[in-house]
Write a protein that holds these residues in place. Structure first.
Motif, PDB file in Angstrom:
ATOM      1  N   UNK A 155       0.817  -1.245  -0.031  1.00 28.36           N
ATOM      2  CA  UNK A 155      -0.084  -0.094  -0.138  1.00 28.36           C
ATOM      3  C   UNK A 155       0.652   1.134   0.089  1.00 28.36           C
ATOM      4  N   UNK A 156       0.332   2.360   0.195  1.00 27.05           N
ATOM      5  CA  UNK A 156       0.999   3.745   0.003  1.00 27.05           C
ATOM      6  C   UNK A 156       1.914   3.850   1.502  1.00 27.05           C
ATOM      7  N   UNK A 157       1.523   3.166   2.512  1.00 25.29           N
ATOM      8  CA  UNK A 157       2.422   3.354   3.711  1.00 25.29           C
ATOM      9  C   UNK A 157       2.790   1.962   4.329  1.00 25.29           C
ATOM     10  N   UNK A 158       2.640   0.800   3.491  1.00 24.91           N
ATOM     11  CA  UNK A 158       3.034  -0.402   4.114  1.00 24.91           C
ATOM     12  C   UNK A 158       3.743  -1.138   3.345  1.00 24.91           C
ATOM     13  N   UNK A 159       4.866  -1.962   3.805  1.00 24.73           N
ATOM     14  CA  UNK A 159       5.792  -2.473   3.049  1.00 24.73           C
ATOM     15  C   UNK A 159       5.952  -4.052   3.867  1.00 24.73           C
TER      16      UNK A 159
ATOM     17  N   UNK B   1       7.085 -13.178   9.201  1.00 26.40           N
ATOM     18  CA  UNK B   1       6.520 -12.146   8.472  1.00 26.40           C
ATOM     19  C   UNK B   1       6.644 -10.612   9.097  1.00 26.40           C
ATOM     20  N   UNK B   2       6.971  -9.685   8.273  1.00 22.98           N
ATOM     21  CA  UNK B   2       7.157  -8.392   9.024  1.00 22.98           C
ATOM     22  C   UNK B   2       6.506  -7.598   7.982  1.00 22.98           C
ATOM     23  N   UNK B   3       5.608  -6.663   8.681  1.00 25.89           N
ATOM     24  CA  UNK B   3       5.125  -5.306   7.790  1.00 25.89           C
ATOM     25  C   UNK B   3       5.523  -4.104   8.670  1.00 25.89           C
ATOM     26  N   UNK B   4       6.227  -3.295   7.590  1.00 28.98           N
ATOM     27  CA  UNK B   4       6.659  -1.973   7.902  1.00 28.98           C
ATOM     28  C   UNK B   4       5.522  -0.967   7.573  1.00 28.98           C
ATOM     29  N   UNK B   5       4.944  -0.232   8.717  1.00 27.32           N
ATOM     30  CA  UNK B   5       4.032   0.670   8.195  1.00 27.32           C
ATOM     31  C   UNK B   5       4.808   2.076   8.628  1.00 27.32           C
ATOM     32  N   UNK B   6       4.889   3.113   7.505  1.00 25.68           N
ATOM     33  CA  UNK B   6       5.464   4.297   7.618  1.00 25.68           C
ATOM     34  C   UNK B   6       4.264   5.397   8.607  1.00 25.68           C
TER      35      UNK B   6
END
Length: 253
Positions: free
Chosen positions: A227-231, A240-245
């Protein structure tokens, strides 16, 4: 006094089967209401399709659950409260986690006379412990294969932008949130040589980060924007890792 709190640096996202999301969220909220009603660490969503899990062949090697959650409950608040929590874990949708493998051998690092529970075989295992001093703790533990442990510490220090607290040569933790009576921790535990990690495919750790551009090249695996803010990426053992700006409000600066 300003009641505004910064968002949690880490949350755990659990992927439930279709139609089971609200039930599992309610189950977790009821369980955790006794220890940390002010924060919501676990978020349940429903997956569009079943998780594809491939049982890798590890001949002559033991496999250990990649993630656990331990609740350390204080004895001063009464045994009735502890028994109430344990009783809830003995009822559906909770399941007792087997402490033996298919060959009938004890699972590594599962201590005698200690029970573990799970909502799904691809979600974390849960346990409850009684403590006699200090604060109550909700501890999310990632188990690291022997060779990956030191690298894992560096990875999570980089993501969280804080140093780990080392308790033993094979165990450390990050303090993520605390009050006078409660603490939330992410811990890393090194497994013995020859023990491999079994990542939980329906469990995802989400971290809030201030900037993603400089972080991506330093990660051990590809990092894909969803998405625009999640990697999305994974650590050295496949968790599993999600990085949210997280964009700070200029009014808070």
């Amino acid at each position: 006094m300003d009641e505004t709190r910064e968002p949690l640096a880490m949350t755990v996202h659990l992927l439930a089967s279709s139609g089971h999301g609200s039930l599992l969220q309610q189950t977790l909220d009821q369980l955790l209401d006794c220890i940390c009603p002010e924060v919501r660490v676990f978020l349940v969503s429903e997956r569009v399709s079943p998780v594809k899990y491939y049982d890798k062949c590890h001949s002559k090697r033991s496999r250990f659950p990649g993630m656990s959650v331990l609740l350390f409950l204080h004895e001063r608040l009464g045994e009735e409260r502890l028994f109430r929590v344990l009783d809830s874990l003995h009822h559906w949708p909770w399941q007792c986690y087997p402490t033996q493998n298919a060959q009938g051998r004890p699972c590594p690092y599962i201590l005698a006379n200690q029970e573990f529970y799970s909502l799904d075989n691809q979600m974390p295992v849960w346990g409850v412990r009684q403590v006699h001093c200090g604060t109550e703790v909700l501890r999310v533990t990632l188990y690291c294969s022997f060779d990956n442990y030191e690298d894992a510490i560096g990875l999570y220090e980089m993501i969280l932008q804080r140093e780990a607290t080392l308790q033993k040569s094979n165990f450390c933790f990050f303090a993520l949130y605390s009050t006078e009576s409660f603490a939330l921790q992410l811990s890393l535990k090194q497994l013995p040589p020859g023990v491999s990690v079994d990542p939980k495919e329906a469990s995802v750790l989400q971290f809030k980060v201030q900037e993603i551009g400089q972080l991506v090249p330093l990660l051990p695996h590809p990092c894909v924007p969803i998405s625009h803010t999640r990697w999305q990426t994974q650590d050295y053992d496949g968790n599993k890792i999600l990085l949210q700006v997280f964009l700070f409000d200029l009014c808070d600066l």
